[in-house]
Design a protein around this motif. Sequence first.
Motif, PDB file in Angstrom:
ATOM      1  N   VAL A  17       0.826  -1.014  -0.039  1.00 17.05           N
ATOM      2  CA  VAL A  17       0.078  -0.002   0.097  1.00 17.05           C
ATOM      3  C   VAL A  17       0.752   1.143  -0.046  1.00 17.05           C
ATOM      4  O   VAL A  17       0.513   2.194  -0.722  1.00 17.05           O
ATOM      5  N   ARG A  18       2.049   1.233   0.804  1.00 13.02           N
ATOM      6  CA  ARG A  18       2.987   2.480   1.029  1.00 13.02           C
ATOM      7  C   ARG A  18       3.251   2.759  -0.589  1.00 13.02           C
ATOM      8  O   ARG A  18       3.518   3.842  -0.858  1.00 13.02           O
ATOM      9  N   ALA A  19       3.811   1.644  -1.252  1.00 14.39           N
ATOM     10  CA  ALA A  19       4.464   1.854  -2.540  1.00 14.39           C
ATOM     11  C   ALA A  19       3.288   2.217  -3.526  1.00 14.39           C
ATOM     12  O   ALA A  19       3.512   3.315  -4.364  1.00 14.39           O
ATOM     13  N   GLY A  20       2.036   1.977  -3.426  1.00 14.05           N
ATOM     14  CA  GLY A  20       0.975   2.533  -4.100  1.00 14.05           C
ATOM     15  C   GLY A  20       0.701   3.937  -4.120  1.00 14.05           C
ATOM     16  O   GLY A  20       0.477   4.656  -4.958  1.00 14.05           O
ATOM     17  N   ILE A  21       1.004   4.672  -2.594  1.00 13.86           N
ATOM     18  CA  ILE A  21       0.780   5.678  -2.271  1.00 13.86           C
ATOM     19  C   ILE A  21       1.737   6.600  -2.825  1.00 13.86           C
ATOM     20  O   ILE A  21       1.725   7.535  -3.410  1.00 13.86           O
ATOM     21  N   ARG A  25      -0.224   5.502  -7.414  1.00 17.29           N
ATOM     22  CA  ARG A  25      -1.160   4.338  -7.785  1.00 17.29           C
ATOM     23  C   ARG A  25      -2.387   4.610  -7.339  1.00 17.29           C
ATOM     24  O   ARG A  25      -3.609   4.561  -7.668  1.00 17.29           O
ATOM     25  N   HIS A  26      -2.267   5.098  -5.833  1.00 18.37           N
ATOM     26  CA  HIS A  26      -3.345   5.452  -4.948  1.00 18.37           C
ATOM     27  C   HIS A  26      -3.226   6.921  -4.772  1.00 18.37           C
ATOM     28  O   HIS A  26      -2.283   7.366  -4.379  1.00 18.37           O
ATOM     29  N   GLY A  35     -11.080  -5.269   1.898  1.00 17.61           N
ATOM     30  CA  GLY A  35     -11.191  -6.588   1.149  1.00 17.61           C
ATOM     31  C   GLY A  35     -10.241  -6.427  -0.160  1.00 17.61           C
ATOM     32  O   GLY A  35      -9.812  -7.662  -0.513  1.00 17.61           O
ATOM     33  N   ARG A  36     -10.254  -5.360  -0.878  1.00 15.38           N
ATOM     34  CA  ARG A  36      -9.745  -5.477  -2.103  1.00 15.38           C
ATOM     35  C   ARG A  36      -8.007  -5.473  -1.961  1.00 15.38           C
ATOM     36  O   ARG A  36      -7.417  -6.110  -2.630  1.00 15.38           O
ATOM     37  N   ILE A  37      -7.648  -4.722  -0.937  1.00 11.00           N
ATOM     38  CA  ILE A  37      -6.384  -4.842  -0.381  1.00 11.00           C
ATOM     39  C   ILE A  37      -6.088  -6.661  -0.046  1.00 11.00           C
ATOM     40  O   ILE A  37      -4.850  -6.902  -0.474  1.00 11.00           O
TER      41      ILE A  37
END
Length: 218
Positions: A17-21, A25-26, A35-37
Amino acid sequence: MDATAHPSAADRVYQHVRAGILTRRHADNDLLAEGRIADETGVSRTPVREALLRLESEGMVRLLPKRGALVLPVSAQEWRDVLSTRELVETHCIRVVIESGRAPMLSPALARSLADLGEAAAAGDLTGYVSADRDFHAGIVASAGNSILSRLYGSLRDRQLRMGTANLLAEGGFADSARLRRTIADHRAIADAIAREDVADAVRLTIEHLATAARSLV
């Protein structure tokens, strides 16, 4: 799931999640569903909650009961605070490096960062570019030999990565190739001034480089 597996699972979710932020990407104000994560990372919801709690403690998200986590935008004031801190630290360290005679030892590291910047730009690798950008400036700070300033600068890492990505995006979310070329030129000019041991020029160029970033972010 075995409880002993939760720490490693939570860490895997945290990094995902951190990389996505950091890479956007987020995007700011995106709502991340537990649920999606969990589906994306192949874990149960328990480590997902643990990871999101950790990200909340770092100011990246805000947990919303029964809804998930909201990606928190970095405020304009925080942008300004980070850039002001960077200017103070980096210009001080440039003076120390040059005046102490360490510039010749720093130049090879800066040349490697410049090569990494060029390769990332050619490949359109925005994440790699931002990382090389940070390594360039962090190398200058590290060369000054002040462990307290190095730790302070290191604490800005995540904010710098988010800012750097935002600063280099064009419309549509793609890397702005013209901006990449301009920032490479900025870095090369700073490296050249340090190699010449020209304190005034290296400081001036660094201040101008950060001011350009500030204008782009605003």
